[in-house]
Structure formats: structure tokens, C-alpha cells
Design a protein around this motif. Structure first.
Motif, PDB file in Angstrom:
ATOM      1  N   MET B   1       0.740  -1.281   0.039  1.00  0.00           N
ATOM      2  CA  MET B   1       0.101   0.001   0.061  1.00  0.00           C
ATOM      3  C   MET B   1       1.004   1.222   0.024  1.00  0.00           C
ATOM      4  SD  MET B   1      -1.274   0.774   3.814  1.00  0.00           S
ATOM      5  CE  MET B   1      -1.412   2.146   3.625  1.00  0.00           C
ATOM      6  N   HIS B   2       1.976   1.146   0.401  1.00  0.00           N
ATOM      7  CA  HIS B   2       2.908   2.331   0.487  1.00  0.00           C
ATOM      8  C   HIS B   2       3.660   2.788  -0.714  1.00  0.00           C
ATOM      9  CE1 HIS B   2       2.653   2.993   5.097  1.00  0.00           C
ATOM     10  NE2 HIS B   2       1.746   1.975   4.581  1.00  0.00           N
ATOM     11  N   ARG B 378       5.120  -4.807  -7.876  1.00  0.00           N
ATOM     12  CA  ARG B 378       4.446  -3.404  -7.304  1.00  0.00           C
ATOM     13  C   ARG B 378       5.336  -2.335  -8.140  1.00  0.00           C
ATOM     14  NH1 ARG B 378       3.423  -1.116  -1.250  1.00  0.00           N
ATOM     15  NH2 ARG B 378       2.058  -2.542  -1.553  1.00  0.00           N
ATOM     16  N   ARG B 380       7.154   1.002  -8.727  1.00  0.00           N
ATOM     17  CA  ARG B 380       7.767   1.920  -7.957  1.00  0.00           C
ATOM     18  C   ARG B 380       8.359   3.183  -8.601  1.00  0.00           C
ATOM     19  NH1 ARG B 380       6.796   1.021  -3.525  1.00  0.00           N
ATOM     20  NH2 ARG B 380       8.656   1.405  -2.454  1.00  0.00           N
ATOM     21  N   GLU B 410       4.473 -10.852  -3.365  1.00  0.00           N
ATOM     22  CA  GLU B 410       3.899  -9.817  -2.920  1.00  0.00           C
ATOM     23  C   GLU B 410       4.918  -8.822  -2.321  1.00  0.00           C
ATOM     24  OE1 GLU B 410       2.392  -7.553   0.198  1.00  0.00           O
ATOM     25  OE2 GLU B 410       3.049  -9.499   0.734  1.00  0.00           O
ATOM     26  N   TRP B 411       4.833  -7.643  -2.463  1.00  0.00           N
ATOM     27  CA  TRP B 411       5.911  -6.589  -1.964  1.00  0.00           C
ATOM     28  C   TRP B 411       6.327  -6.864  -0.671  1.00  0.00           C
ATOM     29  CZ3 TRP B 411       9.294  -3.372  -3.383  1.00  0.00           C
ATOM     30  CH2 TRP B 411       9.729  -2.241  -2.799  1.00  0.00           C
ATOM     31  N   GLY B 412       5.806  -7.031   0.542  1.00  0.00           N
ATOM     32  CA  GLY B 412       6.227  -7.255   1.701  1.00  0.00           C
ATOM     33  C   GLY B 412       7.121  -8.463   1.816  1.00  0.00           C
ATOM     34  N   THR B 413       6.700  -9.722   1.239  1.00  0.00           N
ATOM     35  CA  THR B 413       7.421 -10.939   1.122  1.00  0.00           C
ATOM     36  C   THR B 413       8.517 -10.645   0.390  1.00  0.00           C
ATOM     37  OG1 THR B 413       5.129 -11.880   0.880  1.00  0.00           O
ATOM     38  CG2 THR B 413       6.929 -13.244   0.760  1.00  0.00           C
ATOM     39  N   LEU B 415      10.345  -8.019  -0.124  1.00  0.00           N
ATOM     40  CA  LEU B 415      11.237  -7.336   0.515  1.00  0.00           C
ATOM     41  C   LEU B 415      12.061  -8.243   1.637  1.00  0.00           C
ATOM     42  CD1 LEU B 415       9.971  -3.832   1.526  1.00  0.00           C
ATOM     43  CD2 LEU B 415      11.779  -4.342  -0.104  1.00  0.00           C
ATOM     44  N   SER B 416      11.123  -8.850   2.193  1.00  0.00           N
ATOM     45  CA  SER B 416      11.619  -9.617   3.246  1.00  0.00           C
ATOM     46  C   SER B 416      12.684 -10.756   2.844  1.00  0.00           C
ATOM     47  CB  SER B 416      10.551 -10.380   4.022  1.00  0.00           C
ATOM     48  OG  SER B 416      10.628 -10.964   4.971  1.00  0.00           O
ATOM     49  N   ARG B 419      15.761  -9.320   1.368  1.00  0.00           N
ATOM     50  CA  ARG B 419      16.925  -9.159   2.607  1.00  0.00           C
ATOM     51  C   ARG B 419      17.496 -10.186   3.281  1.00  0.00           C
ATOM     52  NH1 ARG B 419      16.059  -3.769   4.999  1.00  0.00           N
ATOM     53  NH2 ARG B 419      15.450  -2.355   3.249  1.00  0.00           N
ATOM     54  N   THR B 454      18.133  -8.546   7.326  1.00  0.00           N
ATOM     55  CA  THR B 454      17.959  -7.026   7.279  1.00  0.00           C
ATOM     56  C   THR B 454      18.864  -6.333   6.229  1.00  0.00           C
ATOM     57  OG1 THR B 454      19.602  -6.847   8.905  1.00  0.00           O
ATOM     58  CG2 THR B 454      17.504  -7.130   9.808  1.00  0.00           C
TER      59      THR B 454
END
Lengths: 334, 535
Positions: B1-2, B378, B380, B410-413, B415-416, B419, B454
Motif C-alpha cells: 500500500m505504501h 509493485r 515504484r 507480493e511486496w512485503g514478502t 522485501l523480506s 533482504r 535485514t
């Protein structure tokens, strides 16, 4: 009847508990981290670790669930990770927007759907029957976002009959009591706001109503056709009743049971359809709230919203079952 | 969403260069900010962005939509210039630095008041920072993500008398002043924070040009002009910031005049906006980089020849033309040329699939390699059409002998996992926060930031030589020395080739012709202070 309703209410407790548990586990086991997502590319390792600790995201899952459950039992759904808003406040402002939209859509779907279905059944195999059932199939298969954009393009952008987006013009003042704008405007006799709210409601409600409308129309038609072939209908006709009376008084009542089931079940599809409709029309409802929260891993919001949606489902199902008993005296509950 | 907002730098010295670059505009675009008085005072300005604010507390904001709100209602001690990332006085009219660069003393502007009428004094500033930094502060209500990052080097903050504030740093830190200018360090009214407690995010109270009036969540925020603003009142009487998620609907609203400025236009809509006589499409250079990172801890990308082969396989100008409507430029360094310290002498790896195959053969892969290319699902700022870009890259790589399977999450996954170093090759990018080279090179490529789980350095590239250069550059504030160090750093990175730098996307904004004096800031924050509307 009272006993029946009471028993059904007790039965909902494990359902609601199950929903809470499943949603909690799914939300927390989804990969991705609210802190990481909030900071996106910009999260430093230290920030992620420190903020996770601060949000108590490092508790073991069972412990976290028990903590959550104890809060829920006290009526506390927590606060949003993103902005600290109370989940209950968030729901109290958003749910009314979705309810207003869904009720309007359901109203359109039921009235227009049943009327179309009845006419199509009574004039089976006529041109009206063929056309309306084709349109219904079309409505059912049409992607909501496409239809929404087309309606906006035609009726808002081109003809200018309706506003393009939003729930109320920012220039219109309204006293927010229930957050159901239409109700609030009527209670406060604010006719400007009422007109403006209704004006904004038309296109999104039509968009959202298409799928249930198509289903209701088709279901009414097939259910009525079946009933019309039954002996008692022939008897009613034989004793000389007018056709319209046979249909409305005798056939439709019995044909309406599956239709009501379908309407009840469609509350679910309305809520999911509302997510798309709300996005297209910038409608500040619960659909967008939960989607945004899922993407942001805002667990308290996701859990709270799904919990309340589950309650709505349970309530609607209960209502449907009760209405069976009302419509068909033969249905007796022990 | 962000939607992460782009934060973009535009130093004066490159403006000349940009005029030569193909900057496409139509109507009456502003190429630089012109801070003349308002041509007309009054009226309502409506800005439509893809989402409503998440929070109106600047210290707790992490998304561009919220920041576009808070930046118009709050001030920072020092602020970015209207047309770039040079830092200039804000609530502090001057400041002094100790010779060891550890103690910074800011002298506050006199007579400034918060929107609730309380005075802005040294105690208020101290309070506003303490509530972010001190986890035991009674008003530490929020996550304050950006405090971790912008105030990391701060040891203590204290009020000195009524109108001075002293910051003591743990170690000298060259980007400190730029960090202070960032949105999260805006000063809030202690009286309002005490009054509203955890609900302060709904009752923002700053000193900025616009005063908060009302927030209908997920819909719009209303502001009125702060007629007592210390730098003079804003031109419009009212400012409305609306959230309209659908790109097409947002454009229709602007065409109809329901909103006057919009954000995040679809590249395929650029032509439609240019054709419309009532609208203006602004385009300018961006402050970002989109890149393909190779995980150097995994075979075969531990071999520099393979990494160079990947670099030779990518045809960047084609990507920029096809997916950015030409608004942007191919990248050869990890930071954009709009930032000082950019090394233009680095020679880009030329597009040459044959050479790529040859390098692969030398590395022991005569038949090419089979691998995965991860892409984020997503859009950007630096990656306008992710899927199409990933597919095009897949085809280009195949010609160089690199057969890549496309993988997405999906975006959150995403990134995780990235990282955590689970990818062989991954597409990602970065938009600058404050215009400092450190904000690109150190964050994205230093060994300090390559810890699994991270990492922001998702190539997991760990070069001692680079680390040494970057730390030395952090420890000095001598710009000439820092420039030399960063230029060297870019050479090192280029030779080791942990990335394929893909593109620096341009920044785009669209608005109605009546909107005057609107300059989309290089940091991609929308400031409306001096915007006026023609009758």
C-alpha cells in the motif's frame, strides 16, 4: 423460535473463535514484516530490530494470540501499527461507508433482480426473457473495475450527471453521528448533504449491484418457473384466480426461499466486490481499509476487520434462516 | 500500500546540464522555483494523490502520502531549498558547529507560534525531538521509524536558554544537517501532544504555512492558510489533499477540474495529458536508481566475470524508451547524476551479448547459465511497469547466454526474502532521502548493510576497499574531499560489478493550467506554500 435463535447464537461462538484464530495465525505467518514494509527500501537493520521489539512482534505466536484474545474479550481490538488509531474507531468510521454502499447495492439487486426474474419467468421464452437473461449473464461475467470505469466515463466524465468519485463533496458540511451519511443527513434535516450523498452513491451502488443483481434475477426466474409447474398453482388457476394474483400471492412466496438464500450469501460477494468498487470510486470504506492493512501487515486492523466481517456473516446467515421459518410455516426448528 | 516517495536532489550546478538533457514538457512548465509573491491571493487548491494520508504526525510518517500532508503544515529547523536539496534556515535562523563537528547549536527564529497559539521556543523543540528518541518519554506514542535513521548519530538534545537548541553527536557525521531537514524532524506543539496523547496523529499542530482543519480518513484532509506564517501567508485560502486510488479516475477528476494537481500519472497517459490544452505535464530528472542486484554470495555470481557478462547483456536505452516513455536515463552508477560527487568518467559496460557469452565461457560456462530473476510485483518510482520490465530483461539476458526464470512475490514478502538473500538476481531500487551520496552508496553497497535478514545491500557485496572509502567520507564535512572519495567509490563498484544499474527514472507531475508557481520538488514532496491559482 426464540429457542432456535438462542441456540444458533450459541453455535456462533466457536465459529467466531475459529475465525479469530485462523486470521491471527495467517496474518502472523505471512512473510513480510510491518516495520520493513513501512520503511520499504529504507529500513536499516537496526531500525527493523529495534522497532520489532517495541511493537512486541517477537512474542511467540501462542503467547501473542492469548494476549490478543484477552484484549478482544474486553472489547479492545488494539491499535493500528501504522498510525496508532484504535481499531474500533477505525471500524466505526469505515464500516458505515461500506454498509451504506452495500445496502444500496443490495436494494437495487433485490428489487430490479426479482422484478426481472418474475417477468422473465412469467413470459418464459419471450424476447424479454431471452434478453434479460443474456444481460444477466453479461452482468455476472463483467469485471467490476471495468464496469465502474465505464460508468464513470459515460455518466460522470462525459454527461456530467454524477460526481466522478468520493462519498461527499468536501464543500458539504455534515454532522457525523452514525457515519451513515444518508441517515445522519435525514436525522439532522440537512437536505443538501442528503442530496449530495445520494448523488455520490448512485454510480458505485449500480456498479456493486451488477453481480448480485444477475444472480438474483436468474435465481428468481428458475425458482419461479419450477413453482409455477406445481399442482397447487394449477389449482389456484383452476379456481379462477387472476394470473397476477397467482404469481405474487401463491407462487412467488414459495419461490422466494432460494432467492433469499442467494441474497444472504451475496452479502459476502458484496463485501469483496466492495473492495474494488471502493477503490475505483475512492469510497472510504472497510474494503480498502482491510486491503491496505494486509499489504502493510497492520495485524490489529486486519484481525479486527475480518472479525467484524465474520460477525456480519454470522448475523446475516441467522437472519436468512429465521426468514425461512417466517416464509414457510412447514419449516420447523427443534 | 505504501508508495515510497522519491526523494530527489537537484544541485544548482547540474541544472545547466539538465537543460541540455531531453526534458519533455508542454504548456507552461516551471523549470525552477520562482518565489515571487502570489499572483493572486485566495481560492481553494485541491491536490489528488493515490492515497489519503496514513498519519498526520510527521515524526511517525513513513509514506509519501502522509508526508505530502505534513510537509505543508509543519516546519523543520533547517529546510531544503525550494528547488533543490541545499539546506537553508527554517525555524532556526542560524547555527554554529564546534571545531570537532560534534556540537551543533541552533538559534531559533523569534516570535513564531504554533497553530494552537503556543510559542515555539527551545523547550518545545527539545520536547518534540525527545518524544521521538526517548523510548521512556511519556509521549513516545508511535513507532517513529525515521528517527532511527535520521537521528542515529545524535547523543543528546537540550534547550539552551529560551531560543537555542544544542545537539551533541556521537561521532562527526557529514549528512547530519540534511537529516535534520527531513520531514520526520518537523517540530510539533508540545501543548497539542499533551492534549491529544495517542490521538495526536489526528490533530497535527505545527508552525507551517497551512493549518489543519479536518481529516475525513481515506478521503481527504482540509487545511486553511496560516495567515500569520513567519515567512508570509500562503497564496491560497484553502488546501484540500484528496486520496483517489485509481489512476484513471484521478486523471478524469483532473480533466473535469475536480482536482487541480495530481500525482502518479500512468506513463501511457502522458500523451493524453500533453494533448489536453487545459493540462500541463511536468517532467524533470529524478533522484533515484533502479537496479538489478546479483547475489555475490551465490554461484555463479561470486565470479566477477559472470557479473560483467550480465552487465554486457542489458540494453538500457531500450528499457527507458519502452517503459518510461523516455522520461529517465540509463544508469551506469549506483547514484544519479543529479547528486554531487557523481562520477561521469565511469565508462558504462556496453551492450554486447557476444562479449557476455565470451566472459561466461572464460568463467567456465561455455553453454551459458540458468538462474532466476526476481522482480517486485509493485510499481515504484524507479520501476514504473515492473512486470514488463522484468520480461524485457529476461529476453535481453537470454541473448547473452543467461537463461533466467522470472520469480515474484507480493511486496512485503519480496522485501523480506530479498533482504534475507534468497535470490540469485533481484530487481530493486532506491529514491534518495536527502541528496547526500552517502544515502545511496553506503546504504546500498556497504558491507555494514549486508547482514542477512535485514540487508539493504541485497547484492551482499562486501568490499573492504569500498568500506574504507565510505567511512572516511562520513567522517569529514569537507565537500571537496568527500567528492573525491565518492568518485573513487564509484570506480570500485563499477569494477566489481555487483549490480547492473538500470535507470534513473524522471519525475513527473500533472496539473491544470490555472495552477501557477508549482514546482514539483526534486525530493518528490509536494509543497504548496507559494502555489496560486489563476482566475
Amino acid at each position: 423460535m426464540t429457542r432456535y435463535v438462542g441456540r444458533r447464537l450459541v453455535e456462533t461462538v466457536p465459529v467466531v473463535f475459529g475465525v479469530l484464530l485462523v486470521v491471527f495465525v495467517i496474518a502472523h505467518l505471512t512473510p513480510g514484516d510491518p516495520v520493513l514494509i513501512a520503511l520499504g527500501e529504507h529500513a536499516t537493520p537496526e531500525a527493523v530490530e529495534q522497532l520489532r521489539a517495541e511493537l512486541q512482534l517477537d512474542d511467540p505466536l501462542p503467547v501473542a494470540f492469548l494476549k490478543y484474545l484477552s484484549h478482544v474479550l474486553r472489547g479492545d481490538l488494539g491499535r493500528s501499527i501504522q498510525n496508532n488509531e484504535r481499531v474500533t474507531v477505525e471500524l466505526a468510521t469505515r464500516f458505515p461507508a461500506t454498509i451504506e454502499l452495500s445496502l444500496a447495492a443490495m436494494l437495487i439487486a433485490s428489487v430490479v433482480g426479482i422484478l426481472t426474474g418474475v417477468l422473465a419467468a412469467v413470459r418464459q421464452n419471450s424476447w424479454f426473457d431471452g434478453l434479460s437473461m443474456f444481460v444477466a449473464l453479461f452482468g455476472f461475467s463483467m469485471p467490476i473495475f471495468w464496469l465502474g470505469i465505464m460508468l464513470i466515463l459515460l455518466f460522470a466524465a462525459l454527461l456530467g450527471w454524477f460526481p466522478i468519485s468520493g462519498r461527499l463533496d468536501y464543500t458539504v458540511e455534515i454532522v457525523r453521528i452514525t457515519n451513515l451519511h444518508i441517515l445522519d443527513a435525514m436525522v439532522t434535516r440537512n437536505w443538501t448533504a442528503l442530496g449530495n450523498a445520494l448523488h455520490h452513491l448512485v454510480l458505485p451502488a449500480i456498479t456493486l449491484s451488477t453481480v448480485p443483481l444477475a444472480i438474483v434475477a436468474r435465481m428468481t426466474r428458475s425458482s419461479l418457473l419450477e413453482v409455477l409447474r406445481q399442482d397447487y398453482v394449477r389449482t389456484a388457476r383452476a379456481k379462477g384466480l387472476r394470473d397476477s394474483r397467482v404469481v405474487t400471492r401463491h407462487a412467488l412466496t414459495n419461490a422466494s426461499i432460494p432467492v433469499i438464500t442467494v441474497i444472504g450469501l451475496n452479502v459476502g460477494s458484496l463485501l469483496s466486490g466492495a473492495i474494488l468498487t471502493e477503490t475505483i470510486f475512492a469510497w472510504p470504506g472497510v474494503g480498502r481499509l482491510v486491503v491496505d492493512a494486509i499489504f502493510a501487515r497492520d495485524y490489529p486492523i486486519v484481525q479486527g476487520t475480518v472479525f467484524v466481517i465474520a460477525l456480519v456473516f454470522v448475523a446475516v446467515n441467522l437472519l436468512v434462516d429465521v426468514s425461512y421459518a417466517y416464509l414457510d410455516p412447514r419449516i420447523r426448528y427443534g | 500500500m505504501h508508495h515510497r516517495f522519491g526523494r530527489i536532489v537537484l544541485p544548482v550546478l547540474v541544472i545547466a546540464g539538465l537543460l541540455v538533457a531531453p526534458v519533455l514538457t508542454s504548456g507552461a512548465p516551471r523549470t525552477s522555483w520562482d518565489a515571487k509573491a502570489c499572483g493572486r491571493v485566495g481560492g481553494t487548491l485541491v491536490f489528488g494523490q493515490a492515497q489519503d494520508a496514513v498519519t498526520l504526525d510527521p515524526a511517525d510518517a513513513t509514506d509519501g502520502f502522509s508526508v505530502n500532508n505534513t510537509s505543508n503544515a509543519f516546519d523543520t529547523l533547517v529546510r531544503f531549498a525550494a528547488n533543490g536539496t541545499q539546506v537553508e534556515p527554517g525555524l532556526a535562523e542560524s547555527w554554529k558547529v564546534s571545531s570537532d563537528e560534534l556540537v551543533w547549536t541552533f538559534k531559533l527564529r523569534r516570535g513564531v507560534r504554533f497553530h494552537d497559539g503556543t510559542p515555539l521556543d527551545a523547550k518545545a523543540v527539545e520536547f518534540s525531538f525527545q518524544r521521538q528518541l526517548d523510548k521512556k518519554h511519556p509521549y513516545h506514542h508511535g513507532v517513529f521509524e525515521y528517527a532511527e535513521f535520521t537521528l542515529e548519530s545524535v547523543k543528546s538534545i537540550e534547550a539552551v536558554g529560551a531560543d537555542s537548541v544544542r545537539f551533541t553527536l556521537k561521532a562527526s557525521n557529514a549528512p547530519f544537517l540534511a537529516m535534520l531537514a527531513m520531514f520526520s524532524n518537523a517540530v510539533s506543539s508540545p501543548a497539542a501532544i499533551r492534549k491529544y496523547g495517542k490521538d495526536y496523529f489526528k490533530h497535527p499542530t505545527g508552525t507551517g504555512p497551512f493549518k489543519f482543519v479536518e481529516w475525513v480518513q481515506k478521503d481527504h484532509v482540509t487545511y486553511e492558510a496560516n495567515k500569520d506564517y513567519w515567512a508570509g501567508r500562503p497564496c491560497v485560502d484553502r488546501l484540500i489533499i484528496r486520496g483517489i486510488p485509481d489512476n484513471t479516475v484521478r486523471l478524469l477528476e483532473m480533466e473535469k477540474g475536480g482536482i487541480q494537481i495530481m500525482d502518479q500519472t500512468n506513463p501511457p497517459d502522458y500523451a493524453r495529458i500533453r494533448r489536453n490544452k487545459d493540462l500541463v505535464l511536468f517532467t524533470g530528472p529524478g533522484l533515484n536508481v533502479g537496479y538489478l542486484a546479483m547475489n555475490v554470495e551465490k554461484e555463479p555470481f561470486n565470479d566477477v566475470r559472470v557479473r560483467r557478462a550480465v552487465n554486457h547483456s542489458v540494453n538500457k536505452p531500450v528499457l527507458v524508451r519502452a517503459f518510461y516513455e523516455g522520461i529517465g536515463q540509463p544508469a551506469k552508477n549506483p547514484m544519479p547524476p543529479t547528486i554531487w560527487g557523481y562520477n561521469d568518467e565511469v565508462k558504462a559496460y556496453e551492450y554486447n551479448p557476444e562479449k557476455a557469452k565470451q566472459l561466461l565461457a572464460e568463467a567456465g560456462y561455455p553453454n551459458g547459465i540458468t538462474t532466476e530473476l526476481w522482480w517486485p510485483n509493485r510499481a515504484r518510482p524507479y520501476l514504473t511497469q515492473p512486470q514488463k520490465i522484468a520480461e524485457a530483461l529476461q529476453q535481453q539476458l537470454a541473448k547473452g547466454g543467461i537463461r533466467a526464470k522470472l520469480v515474484t512475490f507480493e511486496w512485503g514478502t519480496y522485501l523480506s526474502k530479498a533482504r534475507n538473500g534468497e535470490h540469485p538476481m533481484a530487481i530493486l531500487g532506491w529514491t534518495g532521502d536527502n541528496g547526500d551520496p552517502d544515502n545511496f552508496l553506503y546504504v546500498l553497497l556497504d558491507a555494514d548493510n549486508a547482514k542477512k535478514g535485514t540487508a539493504s545491500n541485497i547484492a551482499f557485496y562486501k568490499s573492504g576497499a569500498l568500506h574504507d572509502l565510505l567511512i572516511r567520507a562520513q567522517r569529514t564535512s569537507d565537500q571537496a574531499r568527500r567528492t573525491a572519495l565518492y568518485r573513487q567509490a564509484q570506480e570500485v563498484i563499477h569494477n566489481d560489478a555487483p549490480w547492473v544499474p538500470l535507470v534513473h527514472a524522471g519525475r513527473v507531475a500533472a496539473y491544470r493550467k490555472q495552477v501557477q508557481n508549482f514546482f514539483p520538488h526534486p525530493l518528490d514532496i509536494r509543497w504548496f506554500y507559494r502555489v496560486w491559482i489563476e482566475k
